[in-house]
Motif scaffolding. Structure first.
Motif, PDB file in Angstrom:
ATOM      1  N   ASN A  28       1.117   5.746  -1.917  1.00 41.47           N
ATOM      2  CA  ASN A  28       0.863   6.604  -0.854  1.00 41.47           C
ATOM      3  C   ASN A  28       0.740   7.955  -1.399  1.00 41.47           C
ATOM      4  N   VAL A  81       0.741  -1.301   0.074  1.00 41.13           N
ATOM      5  CA  VAL A  81       0.036  -0.047   0.011  1.00 41.13           C
ATOM      6  C   VAL A  81       0.888   1.388   0.092  1.00 41.13           C
ATOM      7  N   ARG A  82       1.978   1.355   0.553  1.00 42.83           N
ATOM      8  CA  ARG A  82       2.804   2.300   1.033  1.00 42.83           C
ATOM      9  C   ARG A  82       3.413   2.786  -0.447  1.00 42.83           C
ATOM     10  N   TYR A  89      -4.608   9.238   4.646  1.00 44.31           N
ATOM     11  CA  TYR A  89      -5.306   8.860   3.487  1.00 44.31           C
ATOM     12  C   TYR A  89      -6.471   9.651   3.190  1.00 44.31           C
ATOM     13  N   LEU A 142      -7.700  -0.471  -1.331  1.00 41.01           N
ATOM     14  CA  LEU A 142      -6.321  -0.640  -0.855  1.00 41.01           C
ATOM     15  C   LEU A 142      -6.091  -0.560   0.456  1.00 41.01           C
ATOM     16  N   VAL A 143      -6.905   0.097   1.234  1.00 40.66           N
ATOM     17  CA  VAL A 143      -6.777   0.424   2.531  1.00 40.66           C
ATOM     18  C   VAL A 143      -7.555  -0.563   3.576  1.00 40.66           C
TER      19      VAL A 143
END
Length: 246
Positions: free
Chosen positions: A14, A10-11, A25, A83-84
């Motif tokens: 970002n 995920v990073r 986010y 995604l998160v």
């Protein structure tokens, strides 16, 4: 060949899914149409309280009302939530808790339920909001989990334009509906109730400021009503014939 199977974290994304202002986010990602930079809705609205320039590139968004140049990006919001893990649930829970604490009191018989154009059903079978108003205790049953808000729609007269068709007062000005209803929906509701031609344009204002079509009632309450020291309920929105300044 090894690079083809590399797993992304995920990073790695970002840079694309975090807010330039709060560094978190993007929540309710909102894009400035003049430069296409995107921020959290609450972050960019608070920024525009003090400045008309984009905080990222410095371009002047609008001379007088930069809020008109904001558009919600629902597609990006869905991507971020995918995604998160857990972000959607966390934000929805915080929103419900906030509105539970800040929900306006019912206005008795003046509190009506909107049933057209996406406003939540008022329970029952869509009468005119007469005497059988079940004490508001069962609202969660027929409003789902949508936070509710009470508003008053007032007609704003004497706009100074000669030759304009005037608009009239609503017979019933008090409405209780979802906080997620947009100004565009309120305009459609007004056009229906006032029997206006489809080409007739209205402005909707809060505290004398024109609100954008995509602004939700929650957005207006948080940025225009609550922050201006207005502690009275319901929240008052005014409407008038659109004024063409061009």
């Amino acid at each position: 060949m090894a690079a083809a199977g590399r797993r992304h974290l995920v990073r790695d994304f970002n840079h694309f899914i975090t807010c330039y202002l709060c560094r978190g986010y993007l929540i309710k990602p909102t894009t400035v149409t003049e430069c296409l930079h995107t921020f959290c809705k609450s972050c960019i609205v608070q920024h525009f309280e003090e400045s008309n320039d984009c905080p990222k590139c410095g371009i002047q968004v609008h001379e007088t009302n930069p809020l008109e140049m904001l558009r919600l990006d629902n597609t990006l919001e869905e991507i971020i939530f995918k995604l998160v893990p857990g972000l959607r649930e966390k934000e929805e829970q915080q929103e419900v808790e906030f509105w539970r604490k800040n929900q306006p009191k019912e206005n008795g018989r003046e509190t009506l339920k909107c049933q057209r154009f996406g406003l939540p059903d008022g329970g029952g079978d869509g009468g005119a909001g007469g005497g059988d108003d079940g004490d508001g205790g069962d609202d969660d049953d027929y409003h789902r989990s949508d936070p509710q808000i009470a508003i008053c729609l007032d007609c704003l007269r004497n706009t100074g334009q000669s030759g304009e068709t005037t608009v009239s007062d609503l017979m019933k000005r008090f409405i209780r509906c979802s906080s997620r209803v947009t100004v565009g929906t309120i305009k459609k509701f007004l056009s229906l109730k006032l029997k206006l031609p489809s080409s007739y344009e209205l402005d909707v204002l809060c505290n004398g400021e024109i609100m954008g079509r995509d602004h939700t009632l929650e957005f207006i309450y948080m940025t225009r009503w609550r922050l201006r020291g207005e502690n009275t309920y319901p929240m008052v929105l005014e409407y008038r014939p659109r004024i063409d300044f061009g």
